[in-house]
Write an enzyme that holds these catalytic residues in place. Structure first.
Site, mmCIF file in Angstrom:
data_model
loop_
_atom_site.group_PDB
_atom_site.id
_atom_site.type_symbol
_atom_site.label_atom_id
_atom_site.label_comp_id
_atom_site.label_asym_id
_atom_site.label_seq_id
_atom_site.Cartn_x
_atom_site.Cartn_y
_atom_site.Cartn_z
ATOM 1 N N GLU A 229 0.885 -1.175 0.000
ATOM 2 C CA GLU A 229 0.000 0.000 0.000
ATOM 3 C C GLU A 229 0.913 1.211 0.000
ATOM 4 O O GLU A 229 1.583 1.503 0.987
ATOM 5 C CB GLU A 229 -0.929 -0.005 1.215
ATOM 6 C CG GLU A 229 -2.114 0.947 1.069
ATOM 7 C CD GLU A 229 -1.879 2.299 1.726
ATOM 8 O OE1 GLU A 229 -1.371 3.206 1.017
ATOM 9 O OE2 GLU A 229 -2.184 2.426 2.904
ATOM 10 N N CYS A 263 -3.563 8.335 3.848
ATOM 11 C CA CYS A 263 -3.284 7.902 2.473
ATOM 12 C C CYS A 263 -4.534 7.844 1.620
ATOM 13 O O CYS A 263 -4.467 8.013 0.400
ATOM 14 C CB CYS A 263 -2.577 6.553 2.482
ATOM 15 S SG CYS A 263 -3.487 5.262 3.349
#
Length: 480
Positions: A229, A263
């Protein structure tokens, strides 16, 4: 032995000191995990995981204080992070056996004599390299699902939040003291590199795309698979029929929550021109009410300079500061900044800012909004505000992202059944949900002979007439 110091990002106060795990210590932890994995794979894991869950939930106030101290985020935000993480842990514990368990599958005409089954087996040992911005929720998205899938885990938390990582491992030891199924190794880049090359069966990494490339290169030396990620440059799209109050509140929350260090939050907003001025006015009014105390400081010292450079680049390229500007940066704090009409090639539009900066730009229509939202190397999350749910879902399918929220932001974060992950520089692979459980498993196919095959072709001395019968059946089935 070298020591790792945990510092308050707001005051530089020393919060704790920890031993750094060098390469030998990492290898030793992996060896212990390898032995524990054999035990863990054969355990009825649900009860153990739920005991760990109760340990975390029962001491959540203590953990929230530690998160707030190490990251600088408000205690309430830290508690919310824990609550979300525990929901995922609970879901993984309760659903893993059914999702990963043995199930029969059809054999088909050609292999009618065979029975067939599929199940998912543990990989063995999983190395998890976690981030600092959500030091419980994000790594537990890998740790919880890897454990539920039957793996032992060696967890390297961020060097900025070592205390949180150690706390989670200690909570596991209190709940499941018999085997070192979850261990923590503390340190910075060297420790992470050692874990990547330690011979674990998979690495789960969360961090920047640049660091992800380095971790991938290290894993490639031993053909160790990896799930990544790698951040995002998440866009919000506001349609002409949107509830502008709701959209503005969501933009402010997604853009400034956790000091913009999310994020999957909101960094860019594309609003249809007919309601652009109204929407921007609402965002401006809400932003002016936000104080930096509502979200805390930059967690790592270098991030404020990244934010400063993005603001300056946007303004020099012709964008305008609607709220704040470069003067908003008073390290380690950054007050909320809203930039408008920022050129598409500005760093504030193309690169991950990871600070409390929101870019709001007008677009002619939803087609332009989709094109601009997709004009990035990232592809993690997005959000759409529209009164027309069908139209919003159609827009969602056109977005090159792993997750989309309609008339909200980060809606997917609290739904354990939904997988999470991105494309491009946002990474690959999935955590959470059934996909997350399978991410940390290996599929194993098993067949068995149920009866003698009417037409036996699986032999070197096959009968030509049997092959001819099979050919006729094949053409009858597939060539018509």
């Amino acid at each position: 032995m070298s020591r790792l110091r945990s510092l308050s990002p707001a005051t530089d106060e020393v919060l704790g000191e920890y031993e750094i795990a060098g390469p030998e210590a990492v290898l030793a932890a992996v060896a212990r995990a390898r032995a524990a994995a054999s035990w863990w794979a054969d355990q009825p894991r649900k009860g153990h995981l739920l005991r760990w869950k109760r340990e975390i939930a029962g001491r959540s106030d203590e953990l929230a204080e530690l998160i707030a101290a190490e990251t600088g985020k408000p205690r309430g935000d830290a508690l919310l992070e824990i609550m979300l993480a525990v929901e995922h842990l609970d879901w993984a514990a309760r659903h893993a056996a059914k999702i990963l368990g043995r199930r029969r599958v059809g054999s088909g005409m050609l292999a009618a004599d065979q029975g067939a089954a599929l199940e998912y087996r543990p990989l063995g040992v999983v190395g998890v390299i976690g981030p600092w911005n959500y030091p419980v929720y994000t790594p537990l998205g890998s740790v919880s699902y890897a454990l539920a899938a039957g793996n032992a885990v060696v967890f390297k938390p961020s060097e900025f939040t070592p205390g949180v990582g150690q706390w989670l491992a200690d909570a596991w030891s209190a709940a499941v003291p018999s085997q070192p199924v979850l261990q923590v190794v503390l340190g910075a880049g060297e420790t992470g590199a050692a874990l990547a090359t330690s011979g674990v069966d998979k690495v789960a990494f969360t961090g920047s795309a640049a660091t992800a490339r380095k971790v991938m290169a290290a894993c490639a030396r031993t053909l160790t698979p990896i799930v990544v990620e790698g951040g995002g440059k998440d866009a919000m799209i506001v349609a002409a029929d949107a509830d502008l109050d709701a959209a503005a509140r969501a933009a402010v929350f997604g853009g400034f929550g956790n000091a913009g260090q999310t994020c999957a939050g909101v960094e860019r907003v594309y609003c249809v021109r007919g309601v652009y001025d109204d929407f921007l006015a609402r965002v401006t009014a809400l932003t002016k009410e936000v104080t930096r105390d509502a979200y805390g400081p930059m967690t790592i010292p270098t991030q404020a300079e990244v934010v400063r450079s993005h603001i300056k680049d946007a303004l020099s390229a012709g964008g305008r500061a609607v709220v704040g500007g470069a003067e908003s940066i008073q390290e380690p704090f950054v007050s909320p900044v809203v930039l408008a009409e920022v050129p598409a090639d500005s760093r504030a539009v193309t690169e991950e800012t990871f600070g409390p900066v929101l870019v709001v730009n007008p677009v002619g229509d939803l087609d332009e909004a989709v094109r601009l939202a997709n004009a990035t190397s990232y592809g993690l999350a997005a959000s759409i505000f529209s009164a027309d749910q069908a139209a919003a879902r159609a827009v969602a399918r056109r977005l090159r992202t792993g997750a989309v929220s309609i008339n909200g932001v980060l809606g997917f974060a609290g739904i354990p059944a939904l997988p999470f992950g991105g494309v491009g520089d946002s990474g690959f692979g999935r955590i959470h949900g059934a996909d997350g459980l399978r991410e940390f498993s290996r599929a194993q196919s098993v067949t068995w002979r149920r009866f003698a095959a009417p037409i036996d072709l699986m032999r070197l001395d096959r009968n030509p007439s049997a092959l001819e019968r099979a050919r006729k059946l094949f053409r009858l089935r597939h060539a018509r």
